[in-house]
Design an enzyme around this catalytic site. Structure first.
Site, PDB file in Angstrom:
ATOM      1  N   HIS A 446       0.809  -1.218   0.000  1.00 43.54           N
ATOM      2  CA  HIS A 446       0.000   0.000   0.000  1.00 43.54           C
ATOM      3  C   HIS A 446       0.847   1.275   0.000  1.00 43.54           C
ATOM      4  O   HIS A 446       1.859   1.368   0.689  1.00 43.54           O
ATOM      5  CB  HIS A 446      -0.899   0.030   1.248  1.00 43.54           C
ATOM      6  CG  HIS A 446      -2.162  -0.756   1.097  1.00 43.54           C
ATOM      7  ND1 HIS A 446      -2.867  -1.243   2.169  1.00 43.54           N
ATOM      8  CD2 HIS A 446      -2.863  -1.139   0.009  1.00 43.54           C
ATOM      9  CE1 HIS A 446      -3.939  -1.895   1.754  1.00 43.54           C
ATOM     10  NE2 HIS A 446      -3.948  -1.843   0.433  1.00 43.54           N
ATOM     11  N   GLU A 447       0.411   2.265  -0.775  1.00 43.59           N
ATOM     12  CA  GLU A 447       0.988   3.617  -0.798  1.00 43.59           C
ATOM     13  C   GLU A 447       2.492   3.635  -1.041  1.00 43.59           C
ATOM     14  O   GLU A 447       3.247   4.346  -0.396  1.00 43.59           O
ATOM     15  CB  GLU A 447       0.663   4.361   0.511  1.00 43.59           C
ATOM     16  CG  GLU A 447      -0.803   4.427   0.855  1.00 43.59           C
ATOM     17  CD  GLU A 447      -1.661   4.902  -0.319  1.00 43.59           C
ATOM     18  OE1 GLU A 447      -1.164   5.719  -1.118  1.00 43.59           O
ATOM     19  OE2 GLU A 447      -2.804   4.452  -0.439  1.00 43.59           O
ATOM     20  N   GLY A 448       2.923   2.862  -1.995  1.00 45.56           N
ATOM     21  CA  GLY A 448       4.346   2.773  -2.318  1.00 45.56           C
ATOM     22  C   GLY A 448       4.962   1.609  -1.585  1.00 45.56           C
ATOM     23  O   GLY A 448       4.995   1.581  -0.354  1.00 45.56           O
TER      24      GLY A 448
END
Length: 605
Positions: A446-448
């Site tokens: 998630h998110e990078g």
């Protein structure tokens, strides 16, 4: 016993470690005090346990479905979210003038964590909305704030962020979504987005997609990316949802965790299922070609939230396995050879204690990290001097990749150990720990991904402005080590932490010389080990800070409080003896400039 968190631990973090009450002396939070903080946390915990937790397993087993027209999900999700909105939690950290509670971000983050631990699939919808709303609060025009921000904070509209594309994944420089200017100031949007959480549902009157696209003729790469508001329903002249915009769900992705959250492949202005595409319109947010900077505000907030969410999923698993270990009778101590004697609770067995200690160290260390980063957000917003604000910004910058990646790796390890504590029961769906593990497994992505966080930390954050942020962080860690060195019971840990600071400084200097010498690939080849090195040192620092507080409080403590502080001290000891030594190997590998990953012949795979 709360299934989500040890409330005594949360109080310790907020009031003894971080002194969040001190914020109430600042004008922004002057209307608050510990009583109001406690009331909000109590209400959130009650709602999380009563409305979110009961349908977590059901939402996991009966994930959303799509019939080609409409997404359907179990009704408990909408009921829980309505209660969440009615409780004021969606706008908890926003200004009173915007309808919010104007709570410190630290308190709002603690509250959010309770909902994630209870049911991350349902909690994802309002959390994405809050992050999108905060971006519009900062980047949006006055008109956009009225048309989109206010309905989002009221819970009438939900929000998403649309970055990734099927062919590009995390490489945002390669996105293909296009924005063509129209005569009326709008933009015609076309393209495809993938893995969009909350991208389609019937939970709100509208969905506000914050989308990255390239305006026709814009420069290549990240310099040519702009940010747009693309609503599911276009707004009419009065600002109400009108006709359907050309945003269509191409299909739902079926994940191993977070299964209650719709994860979508979205088409913008393009055909779906052979039907002609409807025109899709969007509004530019901020300046053209500067969209990535605006989106990163949302992403960085989300990264801290991902780390804290990972912590709380690990914490929930720890709480369940701890309760199980205390009540499950099985086997006898190794020193007892009498087969006729009664079995003991498995918490009596040394290996179970090892697994519980590890879980406690990871989740309480991760909680300290997440809440400390949240406190930096508050300091950045309300600092009493320019210097204090600047330092908070530097610390937040260097710690954001650590705050996202370390808990999503090590609190996932806590979930694994929770399964192990339950033994054969642990991997059945009759118990929640296997679901918590599946949910948490998504957070390293998630998110990078954690690998991206490692590249960000070593390749940019650690060396930016001559290493100013890293030097500040290391000076703070060294100051704690020096202070703890004067406490006899903590002197051993203080020396170990001081040595870890020296290792990071030397290793960073060694790597920087390679990078500045033009060997970029070799410089970054083992960035993940650098992230582990810094992450474990930061968690050791936060554990030593907790131990200093606990040691100081022990003299006046008794009963349950004395046991609590003793548990803190013992867990700090465990982390320093079992975990911090790993940084020796990590630093040695980095210092050797090992190139094994670079020199492996691709055919050898």
């Amino acid at each position: 016993m709360s299934p989500l968190i040890n409330r005594r631990d949360l109080d310790f973090m907020l009031y003894e470690l971080l002194d969040v009450e001190a914020l109430c002396r600042r004008p922004r939070y002057a209307m608050h005090g510990r009583d109001s903080f406690e009331a909000v946390i109590d209400a959130a915990h009650r709602l999380a346990v009563e409305q979110f937790l009961p349908h977590a397993a059901k939402a996991d087993a009966q994930e959303p479905t799509f019939d080609g027209q409409t997404v359907s999900m179990i009704p408990e999700v909408k009921t829980a979210l309505a209660a969440y909105v009615d409780g004021g939690f969606l706008s908890a950290s926003f200004d009173v003038e915007l309808g919010g509670l104007q709570l410190p971000y630290t308190i709002a983050s603690a509250v959010n964590g309770l909902f994630v631990g209870a049911n991350c699939g349902t909690a994802a919808y309002p959390f994405l909305t809050s992050a999108a709303a905060n971006l519009l609060r900062v980047q949006g025009s006055p008109e956009q704030k009225v048309r989109y921000l206010q309905p989002m904070l009221a819970g009438r509209y939900f929000g998403t962020m649309c970055l990734s594309e099927p062919q590009a994944g995390s490489s945002l420089a390669d996105i293909r979504s296009r924005a063509t200017p129209e005569a009326d100031g709008r933009y015609r949007i076309s393209g495809n987005k993938m893995w969009i959480s909350g991208g389609e549902h019937e939970l709100a009157d509208n969905i506000v997609h914050l989308l990255l696209a390239r305006i026709d003729g814009a420069p290549a790469g990240t310099r040519g990316i702009s940010l747009f508001i693309v609503p599911k329903y276009r707004l009419d002249a009065a600002g109400n949802p009108g006709p359907r915009n050309g945003v269509r769900l191409a299909g739902l992705n079926h994940k191993m965790g977070y299964r209650g959250t719709t994860n979508c492949a979205l088409n913008f202005g393009e055909s779906v299922g052979g039907e002609d595409g409807e025109p899709c319109y969007g509004e530019l947010v901020g300046r053209a070609n500067e969209g990535l900077a605006g989106m990163f505000q949302m992403m960085n907030e989300a990264r801290i939230g991902v780390g804290l969410g990972a912590t709380m999923l690990g914490y929930a698993g720890y709480r369940y396995s701890l309760d199980y270990a205390r009540t499950r009778l099985q086997g006898r101590l190794a020193s007892n050879r009498d087969p006729a004697s009664k079995p003991v609770a498995i918490i009596e067995h040394s290996d179970v204690r090892r697994m519980l200690l590890a879980q406690k160290a990871y989740v309480e260390g991760g909680l300290a990290l997440g809440l400390y980063c949240a406190s930096l957000v508050d300091e950045l917003a309300t600092a009493e001097t320019a210097e204090a604000g600047a330092e908070a910004g530097l610390l937040l910058d260097i710690l954001t990749p650590v705050a996202k990646a370390w808990p999503s790796e090590w609190c996932l390890e806590a979930n694994k150990l929770a399964i192990q504590v339950l033994g054969g029961y642990g991997y059945t769906r009759d118990y929640p720990v296997e679901r918590l593990y599946r949910d948490n497994r998504l957070n390293p992505i998630h998110e990078g991904t954690n690998g991206i966080q490692a590249l960000d930390l070593l390749g940019r954050k650690a060396l930016l402005n001559k290493g100013a942020a890293l030097k500040l962080l290391l000076s703070r860690i060294a100051a704690t080590a020096q202070a703890a060195g004067g406490i006899a019971s903590l002197a051993e840990h203080a020396r170990a932490l001081a040595a870890a600071v020296t290792r990071i400084a030397a290793t960073t200097e060694r790597l920087a010389a390679v990078g500045q010498g033009g060997e970029t690939e070799r410089f970054l080849a083992n960035a993940s080990h650098y992230l582990d090195l810094v992450g474990h040192t930061v968690i050791a620092w936060l554990w030593l800070r907790q131990a200093c507080v606990a040691e100081g409080a022990m003299a006046l403590a008794s009963g349950a409080d004395a046991a609590f502080y003793a548990g803190k001290l013992h867990t700090c000891r465990w982390f320093f003896r079992h975990e911090l030594p790993k940084t020796l190997t990590q630093a040695a590998l980095l210092d050797s400039l090992d190139d094994t990953v670079l020199t492996m012949d691709l055919a050898g795979f």
